[in-house]
Design a protein around this motif. Structure first.
Motif, PDB file in Angstrom:
ATOM      1  N   LEU A 136       0.792  -1.219   0.000  1.00 40.66           N
ATOM      2  CA  LEU A 136       0.000   0.000   0.000  1.00 40.66           C
ATOM      3  C   LEU A 136       0.826   1.271   0.000  1.00 40.66           C
ATOM      4  N   GLU A 137       2.100   1.173   0.366  1.00 44.09           N
ATOM      5  CA  GLU A 137       2.957   2.356   0.384  1.00 44.09           C
ATOM      6  C   GLU A 137       3.588   2.561  -0.986  1.00 44.09           C
ATOM      7  N   ARG A 159      -5.541   1.890  -0.016  1.00 44.31           N
ATOM      8  CA  ARG A 159      -4.750   2.838   0.785  1.00 44.31           C
ATOM      9  C   ARG A 159      -5.664   3.880   1.432  1.00 44.31           C
ATOM     10  N   ARG A 211      -7.504   2.196   4.209  1.00 42.09           N
ATOM     11  CA  ARG A 211      -6.600   1.990   5.349  1.00 42.09           C
ATOM     12  C   ARG A 211      -6.416   3.274   6.148  1.00 42.09           C
ATOM     13  N   ASP A 212      -6.132   4.365   5.452  1.00 39.02           N
ATOM     14  CA  ASP A 212      -5.856   5.623   6.137  1.00 39.02           C
ATOM     15  C   ASP A 212      -7.081   6.103   6.918  1.00 39.02           C
ATOM     16  N   SER A 251      -0.455   1.517  11.323  1.00 36.62           N
ATOM     17  CA  SER A 251      -0.841   1.546   9.913  1.00 36.62           C
ATOM     18  C   SER A 251      -0.126   0.434   9.153  1.00 36.62           C
ATOM     19  N   TYR A 304      -4.801  -5.897   3.200  1.00 38.71           N
ATOM     20  CA  TYR A 304      -6.011  -5.103   3.443  1.00 38.71           C
ATOM     21  C   TYR A 304      -6.601  -5.489   4.796  1.00 38.71           C
TER      22      TYR A 304
END
Length: 380
Positions: free
Chosen positions: A203-204, A292, A295-296, A312, A317
């Motif tokens: 995700l990063e 993403r 998630r955030d 985080s 997921y």
């Protein structure tokens, strides 16, 4: 090309184990399958195969082997040979086969804790002892402390079971961390089984997955790498997975234990896997920003709720939520009564945690967070 990840698909009136576990008053956010429609390239490949109309026993699919070989080379500069690839009907089968193939009844496996439950169950099912290396939260990352086990080792430890990216913590291990894991395995003469099923769900932006087997020739020759497109492309129910086993003796042991017990992968699953890894990249590149964002949103919301914290996750997921400061005896049951079906932390080795699947529409996630906030307020 645009894909609609906001599309609400009714799964409750299908054969979904995820959506049929609870009554309609509970939002299911537990088992790791997403609520998104699989890529059109997979659906088209399956339709074409179905139209053929004959579903006899399948053969080892050369196209899929070629796709796997090319994928390892292009993504990781890992030059694998076709004969290293062993197809399986699921990663869990690979975990269980590894325990039975590479340990004797009086020998021991090592795995992290908390960890995806089949890591724990695979040793228990085979009546093997398992030592658990604790995961510690350091600078917002869940990292494995193998050194904590040194005083407990007896020389009977034969299989080190890794998970990268880590489930449930979402850690993407650095090269230095993987080198430490390799050094531990070398020092104690251990085979390494590395579950890397979440390797595409990074995700990063700019994050890189490093397969354990690519660390060195020695790492490659002592390793079993487990892979599947199932989590990434939401085809878990089709059960197409594989093990990459470079060492011929290890591969022989693995296949010997498999014979007569674990079936071949069915033809539709192989068709889906080929299409996913061959043509699914555009869909994946649009999925990742959506995950993403989810998630955030989840991390921010959870960390603003009294009694809850969540690091985080840089991959997967799946959110690993610490509810130990919540004044309830059983967080899983507490949230279930509030209409939320989370994975019990106890299954992973931490009873005061819950795991939340945020691979869902934002509408579903937003509703889940509202229910969480109301539940937490009721005991704060």
């Amino acid at each position: 090309m645009a894909f609609n990840f906001d599309e609400g698909i009714d799964r409750r009136h299908s054969d979904s184990s995820k959506w049929n576990k609870y009554g309609e008053e509970v939002l299911p956010m537990w088992v790791a399958d997403m609520d998104f429609r699989s890529p059109a390239c997979i659906l088209e490949a399956l339709h074409k195969r179905v139209e053929h109309g004959v579903f006899g026993y399948g053969n080892r699919p050369q196209e899929l082997v070629d796709v796997v070989v090319e994928r390892m080379a292009s993504r990781y500069q890992w030059q694998i040979k076709p004969e290293w690839v062993v197809f399986l009907p699921g990663i869990v089968a690979g975990l269980n086969l590894s325990v039975r193939a590479f340990t004797a009844p009086d020998e021991t496996t090592i795995a992290p804790t908390p960890i995806y439950p089949p890591f724990r169950k695979s040793s228990a099912f085979a009546n093997r002892l398992q030592l658990n290396a604790p995961l510690r939260l350091e600078n917002g990352r869940w990292v494995m402390d193998l050194q904590a086990l040194e005083s407990q080792l007896t020389g009977k430890e034969k299989l080190l079971m890794l998970c990268n990216p880590q489930n449930p913590g979402g850690t993407i291990y650095t090269r230095e961390e993987l080198q430490q894991q390799l050094a531990f395995a070398q020092r104690h003469g251990m085979i390494v089984c590395s579950d890397e099923i979440h390797c595409d769900l990074l995700l990063e932006p700019g994050a890189k997955h490093i397969p354990f087997a690519t660390l060195s020739h020695d790492a490659e020759q002592r390793s079993i790498t487990l892979l599947s497109p199932s989590k990434t492309f939401n085809i878990a129910g089709l059960g197409a997975s594989l093990a990459i086993i470079p060492d011929p003796q290890l591969r022989k042991q693995f296949n010997t234990v498999r014979d007569g017990i674990v079936p071949s992968v069915d033809v539709l699953a192989l068709t889906a896997a080929t299409a996913a890894w061959r043509d699914g990249e555009p869909w994946l590149q649009e999925l990742l920003p959506y995950l993403r964002h989810n998630r955030d949103f989840l991390v921010s919301a959870v960390n603003n709720m009294p009694g809850l914290t969540m690091a985080s996750p840089p991959a997967t997921y799946l959110g690993w939520v610490d509810a130990s400061a919540l004044p309830v005896e059983n967080p899983t049951l507490f949230f279930q009564k509030a209409g939320l079906g989370f994975s019990p932390g106890a299954d992973f080795g931490e009873a005061k945690f819950v795991r939340i699947n945020f691979g869902c529409t934002f509408t579903t996630l937003n509703e889940a967070i509202k229910r969480m906030e109301a539940a937490v307020r009721s005991v704060s």
